[in-house]
Scaffold this motif. Structure first.
Motif, PDB file in Angstrom:
ATOM      1  N   ALA A 293     -46.552 -45.280 -46.496  1.00 11.66           N
ATOM      2  CA  ALA A 293     -45.315 -44.765 -45.885  1.00 11.66           C
ATOM      3  C   ALA A 293     -45.597 -44.185 -44.508  1.00 11.66           C
ATOM      4  N   TRP A 294     -46.698 -43.454 -44.375  1.00  5.94           N
ATOM      5  CA  TRP A 294     -47.061 -42.865 -43.089  1.00  5.94           C
ATOM      6  C   TRP A 294     -47.360 -43.945 -42.052  1.00  5.94           C
ATOM      7  N   ILE A 295     -48.093 -44.985 -42.466  1.00  5.33           N
ATOM      8  CA  ILE A 295     -48.432 -46.064 -41.538  1.00  5.33           C
ATOM      9  C   ILE A 295     -47.158 -46.768 -41.057  1.00  5.33           C
ATOM     10  N   ALA A 296     -46.222 -47.007 -41.974  1.00  5.07           N
ATOM     11  CA  ALA A 296     -44.964 -47.667 -41.608  1.00  5.07           C
ATOM     12  C   ALA A 296     -44.172 -46.815 -40.613  1.00  5.07           C
ATOM     13  N   MET A 297     -44.091 -45.511 -40.884  1.00  7.49           N
ATOM     14  CA  MET A 297     -43.375 -44.621 -39.960  1.00  7.49           C
ATOM     15  C   MET A 297     -44.084 -44.562 -38.608  1.00  7.49           C
ATOM     16  N   LEU A 298     -45.421 -44.535 -38.641  1.00 11.31           N
ATOM     17  CA  LEU A 298     -46.208 -44.491 -37.410  1.00 11.31           C
ATOM     18  C   LEU A 298     -45.929 -45.723 -36.558  1.00 11.31           C
ATOM     19  N   ALA A 299     -45.882 -46.894 -37.206  1.00 12.98           N
ATOM     20  CA  ALA A 299     -45.627 -48.140 -36.481  1.00 12.98           C
ATOM     21  C   ALA A 299     -44.228 -48.143 -35.865  1.00 12.98           C
ATOM     22  N   TYR A 300     -43.224 -47.719 -36.629  1.00 17.57           N
ATOM     23  CA  TYR A 300     -41.851 -47.736 -36.127  1.00 17.57           C
ATOM     24  C   TYR A 300     -41.679 -46.775 -34.944  1.00 17.57           C
ATOM     25  N   ILE A 301     -42.220 -45.559 -35.076  1.00 26.20           N
ATOM     26  CA  ILE A 301     -42.067 -44.572 -33.999  1.00 26.20           C
ATOM     27  C   ILE A 301     -42.814 -45.030 -32.753  1.00 26.20           C
ATOM     28  N   THR A 302     -43.969 -45.701 -32.931  1.00 31.41           N
ATOM     29  CA  THR A 302     -44.707 -46.228 -31.784  1.00 31.41           C
ATOM     30  C   THR A 302     -43.881 -47.277 -31.051  1.00 31.41           C
ATOM     31  N   ILE A 303     -43.203 -48.140 -31.804  1.00 28.09           N
ATOM     32  CA  ILE A 303     -42.364 -49.185 -31.198  1.00 28.09           C
ATOM     33  C   ILE A 303     -41.159 -48.574 -30.491  1.00 28.09           C
ATOM     34  N   ARG A 304     -40.513 -47.619 -31.148  1.00 26.87           N
ATOM     35  CA  ARG A 304     -39.296 -47.028 -30.595  1.00 26.87           C
ATOM     36  C   ARG A 304     -39.588 -46.011 -29.490  1.00 26.87           C
ATOM     37  N   TYR A 305     -40.703 -45.320 -29.611  1.00 22.12           N
ATOM     38  CA  TYR A 305     -41.070 -44.307 -28.617  1.00 22.12           C
ATOM     39  C   TYR A 305     -42.393 -44.747 -27.974  1.00 22.12           C
ATOM     40  N   GLU A 306     -43.461 -44.010 -28.264  1.00 22.60           N
ATOM     41  CA  GLU A 306     -44.798 -44.401 -27.836  1.00 22.60           C
ATOM     42  C   GLU A 306     -45.787 -43.845 -28.842  1.00 22.60           C
ATOM     43  N   TRP A 307     -47.059 -44.265 -28.721  1.00 21.58           N
ATOM     44  CA  TRP A 307     -48.046 -43.923 -29.748  1.00 21.58           C
ATOM     45  C   TRP A 307     -48.282 -42.418 -29.854  1.00 21.58           C
ATOM     46  N   ASP A 308     -48.193 -41.696 -28.720  1.00 22.87           N
ATOM     47  CA  ASP A 308     -48.462 -40.260 -28.783  1.00 22.87           C
ATOM     48  C   ASP A 308     -47.334 -39.503 -29.495  1.00 22.87           C
ATOM     49  N   SER A 432     -42.127 -29.144 -36.718  1.00 16.78           N
ATOM     50  CA  SER A 432     -41.323 -29.942 -35.787  1.00 16.78           C
ATOM     51  C   SER A 432     -41.072 -29.195 -34.480  1.00 16.78           C
ATOM     52  N   LEU A 433     -41.095 -27.867 -34.527  1.00 14.56           N
ATOM     53  CA  LEU A 433     -40.849 -27.067 -33.326  1.00 14.56           C
ATOM     54  C   LEU A 433     -42.119 -26.765 -32.542  1.00 14.56           C
ATOM     55  N   PHE A 434     -43.229 -26.603 -33.234  1.00 11.97           N
ATOM     56  CA  PHE A 434     -44.449 -26.160 -32.563  1.00 11.97           C
ATOM     57  C   PHE A 434     -45.591 -27.171 -32.614  1.00 11.97           C
ATOM     58  N   ILE A 435     -45.840 -27.768 -33.778  1.00 18.36           N
ATOM     59  CA  ILE A 435     -47.047 -28.578 -33.932  1.00 18.36           C
ATOM     60  C   ILE A 435     -46.878 -29.991 -33.382  1.00 18.36           C
ATOM     61  N   ALA A 436     -45.807 -30.689 -33.785  1.00 19.42           N
ATOM     62  CA  ALA A 436     -45.605 -32.068 -33.310  1.00 19.42           C
ATOM     63  C   ALA A 436     -45.504 -32.141 -31.782  1.00 19.42           C
ATOM     64  N   PRO A 437     -44.634 -31.339 -31.138  1.00 14.83           N
ATOM     65  CA  PRO A 437     -44.560 -31.415 -29.670  1.00 14.83           C
ATOM     66  C   PRO A 437     -45.822 -30.918 -28.970  1.00 14.83           C
ATOM     67  N   SER A 438     -46.525 -29.946 -29.574  1.00 15.16           N
ATOM     68  CA  SER A 438     -47.781 -29.461 -28.979  1.00 15.16           C
ATOM     69  C   SER A 438     -48.837 -30.555 -28.999  1.00 15.16           C
ATOM     70  N   MET A 439     -48.858 -31.331 -30.084  1.00 14.75           N
ATOM     71  CA  MET A 439     -49.790 -32.461 -30.162  1.00 14.75           C
ATOM     72  C   MET A 439     -49.460 -33.480 -29.087  1.00 14.75           C
ATOM     73  N   TRP A 440     -48.183 -33.705 -28.858  1.00 17.77           N
ATOM     74  CA  TRP A 440     -47.754 -34.624 -27.800  1.00 17.77           C
ATOM     75  C   TRP A 440     -48.221 -34.135 -26.439  1.00 17.77           C
ATOM     76  N   VAL A 441     -48.057 -32.836 -26.162  1.00 22.05           N
ATOM     77  CA  VAL A 441     -48.498 -32.255 -24.888  1.00 22.05           C
ATOM     78  C   VAL A 441     -50.007 -32.433 -24.726  1.00 22.05           C
ATOM     79  N   PHE A 442     -50.757 -32.170 -25.789  1.00 20.15           N
ATOM     80  CA  PHE A 442     -52.220 -32.292 -25.744  1.00 20.15           C
ATOM     81  C   PHE A 442     -52.630 -33.729 -25.429  1.00 20.15           C
ATOM     82  N   LEU A 443     -52.006 -34.695 -26.102  1.00 20.71           N
ATOM     83  CA  LEU A 443     -52.362 -36.099 -25.894  1.00 20.71           C
ATOM     84  C   LEU A 443     -51.984 -36.557 -24.491  1.00 20.71           C
TER      85      LEU A 443
END
Length: 475
Positions: A293-308, A432-443
């Motif tokens: 399930a995680w891999i499928a979501m990862l693939a879809y979000i990468t296509i719709r957005y970007e890998w980071d 969703s407020l702190f960790i996900a966007p912070s990871m995006w900033v780091f990448l």
């Protein structure tokens, strides 16, 4: 719309002849949360368009247009997860997936298509033209674009999410370290790293029922009289008690035990015997399903957005799952199939919130050019969260209400289920407020990034003309 949604979901489930289980309730709670989120996203975007000086009809049209991508992506990623679980899952997991698929479809049909259609009818009737207060927006908060005024009110309160995220991450790491430390301690004592229920560790679960009120003490006394002292007991209503043990009975011994209990309590107990092989299979299947399930979501979000963006969502999901597991390790609650249902619910909920945030980050990044530094990405993160914080918090609070109510008013039999749900929802909100966007900033700050082709520009010229107010024409 929420009443219509619940009525439709229960109606479909009734037509299917399905039975509600804890996993089904978990999916329903998630569905209610997603339903509320959809409406909150729509109305918040409409309000933000009103703050720009748009007229009510144009604000509704533009708000619904720009909010659709976040709504669709969040619902579709949840649908992908549910579909995978339905195809390869079994038992409680398949029941959860069935309910979740129904909730996603009903959310899109009722709370996206129908609610937007009804709102369009109201707007097209022009009864709301001079009533921005119907959307909780005061007239003095709207600039008069006919006089050249620009937006002066945003409805947001600036907060340094990027700066404060380190405290949230440190708190999470501290909890994980404590949980691992206690796990090692209990392993040394011989109690096991985690407390596995019979669903995973193997054992026997008896459901002792009676035509009159019974207590755990009544059942325990009778079991000890029969020579069984290694059972754990849990009440489930006034007429039922669960008796569980890690011992696996053979058919003859189990039949004799059930007959003795029937003589005392008047009804034959139900039984659930799990062998070590079955327990290992359940663990393996649960892990495989989650990873797929995680891999499928990862693939879809990468296509719709970007890998980071996708990796940020994945890190947030890891945080949410391990936070629930960590607190269960600390409290020494049983890890069983009920917990798996909760974790599946939290995965769906967390990805919804993260996509709402990332959709706004992507929108704000469209106006950024050149080589950006870490501080620039942090500003984008803070600005995006300032705009979406109300959507996230309102959705989380409305979802938490029924869970808190069930936690304090519900049966003891589902206490751990409700506790896990509460912890997971809170963890999902923070991630969703702190960790996900912070990871995006780091990448973004530590990798070379190549901008994608920007989407075609929206038809701004016509829209801008529509926003001017002319007395006797549109005012």
């Amino acid at each position: 719309m929420l009443v219509a949604y619940i009525w439709a979901v229960f109606g479909l489930y009734s037509l299917m002849g399905a039975v509600f289980t804890l996993s089904g309730i978990g999916a329903l709670v998630l569905g209610v949360g997603m339903t509320v989120d959809v409406n909150i996203i729509d109305f918040e975007r409409i309000r933000q368009e009103l703050y720009k000086g748009r007229s009510v009809p144009n604000a509704v049209r533009e708000g619904q247009t720009v909010s659709f991508s976040a709504i669709f992506d969040s619902q579709f990623t949840t649908f992908i997860t549910a579909l995978i679980m339905y195809i390869w899952g079994n038992g409680a997991v398949k029941g959860f997936a069935t309910m979740l698929i129904i909730t996603v479809i009903m959310t899109m049909v009722l709370n996206v298509a129908l609610s937007r259609f009804l709102l369009k009818l109201v707007v097209d009737s022009h009864v709301a033209d001079n009533h921005p207060e119907w959307f909780a927006v005061k007239k003095e908060q709207i600039p008069d674009v006919s006089k050249g005024q620009s937006q002066f009110y945003t409805g947001t309160h600036h907060f340094d999410f990027a700066g404060k995220s380190k405290f949230v991450i440190r708190a999470a790491l501290t909890i994980f370290v404590v949980a691992i430390g206690l796990g090692i301690f209990h392993t040394a004592k011989g109690d096991g790293f985690v407390k596995l229920g019979i669903d995973f560790a193997s054992g026997t679960k008896l459901t002792v029922t009676s035509d009159h009120a019974i207590t755990t003490e009544d059942v325990q006394k009778e079991m000890e009289t029969l020579g069984y002292k290694d059972f754990a007991y849990q009440s489930s209503g006034d007429n039922s008690v669960y008796a569980t043990t890690t011992k696996t009975f053979d058919t003859d011994e189990l039949t004799t035990l059930k007959a003795n209990l029937k003589d005392v309590f008047g009804e034959e107990p139900g039984d659930n015997v799990v062998t070590p092989v079955v327990g290992k299979d359940l663990v393996r299947n649960a892990i495989i399903l989650t990873i797929v399930a995680w891999i499928a979501m990862l693939a879809y979000i990468t296509i719709r957005y970007e890998w980071d963006y996708a990796l940020g969502c994945l890190v947030a999901l890891f945080h949410d799952v391990f936070m629930v597991l960590a607190l269960f390790m600390i409290a020494r609650f049983e890890i069983n199939t009920e917990l798996i249902s909760v974790l599946l619910t939290i995965i769906g909920y967390s990805i919804n919130n993260s996509i709402i945030v990332f959709d706004r980050i992507r929108e704000n990044m469209e106006n950024k050019k050149g080589n950006l530094k870490a501080e620039d990405y942090k500003k984008v993160m803070n600005d995006s969260l300032d705009s979406t914080i109300k959507m996230s918090l309102y959705g989380s609070i409305t979802t938490l209400f029924p869970v808190i109510f069930l936690l304090f008013m519900g049966s003891n039999a589902i206490f751990t289920f409700n506790f896990a749900m509460l912890v997971g929802l809170i963890a999902g909100t923070f991630s969703s407020l702190f960790i996900a966007p912070s990871m995006w900033v780091f990448l973004r700050s530590h990798t070379k990034h190549k901008d994608k082709k920007k989407p075609k520009a929206k038809k701004e010229n016509k829209e801008l003309l529509d926003e001017y107010t002319f007395k006797g024409i549109n005012a």
